[in-house]
Design an enzyme around this catalytic site. Sequence first.
Site, PDB file in Angstrom:
ATOM      1  N   CYS B 111      83.469  34.591 109.438  1.00 18.31           N
ATOM      2  CA  CYS B 111      83.014  35.731 108.105  1.00 18.31           C
ATOM      3  C   CYS B 111      81.875  35.161 107.248  1.00 18.31           C
ATOM      4  O   CYS B 111      81.617  35.841 106.185  1.00 18.31           O
ATOM      5  CB  CYS B 111      84.752  35.009 107.448  1.00 18.31           C
ATOM      6  N   HIS B 360      87.724  42.483 103.146  1.00 18.65           N
ATOM      7  CA  HIS B 360      87.218  41.220 103.771  1.00 18.65           C
ATOM      8  C   HIS B 360      86.794  42.002 105.809  1.00 18.65           C
ATOM      9  O   HIS B 360      87.562  42.075 106.611  1.00 18.65           O
ATOM     10  CB  HIS B 360      87.972  40.310 103.851  1.00 18.65           C
TER      11      HIS B 360
END
Lengths: 495, 412
Positions: B111, B360
């Site tokens: 991420c 996200h």
Amino acid sequence: MARRAPRRGAGIAVLSHYLPACSVSTEVLRAAWGGGGPHDVTALPIADIDEDALTMAAAAGAGALAQARTRPGAIPSVRLVIPPGCEAPASTLAEALDLSSASWRTIIGGSAATLRAIVDAAMESTMGGEPSLVIAACDWLPSPSEWASRLYGHGAGAALLTPTGGLLVEGSSFRSNEHLGAERRSSGDPRVRLPVDQADPTEPLIGAVAKAQWRSETSRLLLCTPSTRTARRLATAIHPKALKVLSEGIGRWCGDLGPAGPLVALAGLAGSLLPREDVVVAGAGFGQGGALRLHRRGSVRATGGVTDEASVQRHEIDPMQVLQQREMLRALDPPSEAPMGAYVSMPAHHDSSAARYRLVGERGVRSGTIHFPPRGPIMERATGEECTPVRLRGTGTIYALTTIGRGGAPGEFSYQQQMDGPYHVALVQLSEGPRIIAQLTPSWMETPTIGTPVVSVLRRLYRQQGIQRYGLKFTTVEPVAGPRAPIRDPLAAGS
Amino acid sequence: MADAARRRTSRASARGVSRTRRRRLFPTKVAVVGAGQSAFGARGLSAPQLFFEAFVACVDSVDRGATALEVEEAYIGSVGFGGAQLGNTAAQLTESCGLAGIGVRRVENACASSGFAFRDAFHAIASGAADLVVAGGVERMNDLSAEHQRFWLGVSGDTLWERLAGATFPGIYALMANRHMHEFGTTKEALAACAVKNHRFGAANPKAQFQKAITLQQALEAPMVAAPLNVYDCCSTTDGASAVLLASARLARKLTDTPIWVGGSGAGSDLLALHDRPTITSLLATKVAAQGAFRKTGLRPRDLDVAEVHDCFTIAEVLAIEDLGLARKGEGGPAILSGATDREGEVAVNLSGGLKAKGHPLGATGTGQVAEVFAQLRGQVPKARRRSDAQVGLTHNVGGSGATCAVHLLWR
């Protein structure tokens, strides 16, 4: 009549058993499937969704090894008996029990096959002078029509035979039922599920018991049958006096444990056998009947055996739902054709099997620091000291805990979650120091808290590409307080 | 309030120092001259289409000479979710923007992929190797079936043990939350308050995935994902892309009157598996990265106006606040409850809606955070989520459960 002195030879030194904490009510079964089955069996022990023949066999085997305090390498021979259709890869079980160097034989059959395996192991032990292990497990899932005539419980037992074992294997006899034998031959598949009750199982059994020289005056009789009604019928056929010993049978709530029956029943009986007393164990299944005469000549270590249903509190499960779901779980693979972002290959899984099945970590030779999971040369380089493998006890406390709900499970466990609901995952602080992450089992336990003592057990994880993956989960040491508190088997805790 | 006054005084005194010292405190070697993102959500667009949308928004934000940009290098963050284009991802994406021919590479740190892409781009400019580079990221996560998504979620965690225990990131962060609650008394209400705050800002962000405010009760009563984390404690799966243009000081002043300077860049890493870490209530990677970023500028956490922190889960925002030094250890939850991280609090945290509400898209998140801070420092966001007179901002981008982290300080 004067008894002749017992022969020299190997005997059973240690007995151990494992029975799952889940059970189904036969009353509910009958209601769901339209009656049938013996009416005096009220509940059957059933493997939980993450248990199977292999995990139960591992628990029973580990219990036997723990009691025997035998170095695993000292056992050169193991016989594993499972019923047709059950799956228990010997290589995985060998790794789990640290018996990879032993010679393994998998035998397909029922309780008579277990009795035969005990005789063979005794002969081998007598001749070789070394211990020999027999493990039997049953997680057979009969179809509703099969259940209607015969009830199968799940469980496992193990017996360690040594040249000086206290329960001498004195005599045996085996008969096969011609009708069933012919049917098996015609099917061409030795693992075919035979319609076991189409023929009278008493036929081979009676002959075998007689041949095993059961004497009503001096011997106890242990009949491994699906119900006390069948046992009563058999006993009457064998000898009128045999009726009085029926209370020693597997028990009213167990039904037939398949090949595990004789070992589970013996584990329960061993403690009450008087010195120099005889017991004849008889069982029939899959076309074979067998009887074994054992003579108590010394001490036998055994874990507690089967008790009557009133003394155990078990976790009742809905048989229809759970059995069908479990069947589905075993039949289905997650979509293995999909591109898998995170995929643990079988070689990667095998590489760490000692750690996965037995918690083998590393200990620094100078500092004594324990590392887990093991990293081999990487850890040696990082710590600057040589590391040696060390098996961790598998005990610890919960360091952090979560309950994975819907949508939180990785693909590998999505079927488990669909069928069994939320499950607990914990970071466990092991007694030796390191932490490890693992699921808690059973999933239906009341949610524990940080600090709760836990112990490791071998369980099914998930199935992928047709191969079942196993690994350690943790379970609470003491039954968790709650309305449906499970009764845990002490063997599972000791493993 | 006394703290706020001290913070302002500190920053003012930093401005009042000599030119040499100011240069050291506020380096002006590398600037962000343009930044943009695609709308985040379930978009139904391909990865190149998403990146094109972000790149156009980025180029449009450059004040002057946008048509004559000569990008020299591209650093593209992506996890490769779904496996559609795992290899040569950067070439596929930059091609869609007419950038074929320049040096490109994919940067992968879970991420934190584009946080590290931004750091690499920063180094390229700071070293003098290039004058204008693009850093960006992309992820397409909603084109898979739910079953296949489950195989891709959590690929950045420890596969051999954590995954085989049946835990993906909700479970891993839930373990952290459980322990944090145990050690510091952090409450479920504090986590819910974090979700409420971020959804309130998301509602004012037209590019956010969830543009809907929620109540505290809704946040507390949502279905459980991994106890104690419920649906509103977890970010969603998102399609999206982001892009940032970094330029040398010389070129930046030609392209814009309001360059946003990259004051400091820090990066850190930690043990991959949670069970190997000495503590699970703090992310070492964040601490190391923050130390690196702050050390290079001389700024302190209290000098910040805005911070975009990695709130993939509400507990992650609590950990970030503590590990970045915005609150003392164990006081992250109370800080959120007190409003210290709200729009006009001590430091405004996640005015974009954060990963929680904005979305996200794994590889696009890091440069998406930079795009938000870029807009905040230039005052180019709706008033409902604009920090007044924001001058110093921070981005905090975490990979997985904290195995990697990139922190950047930006100022105008």
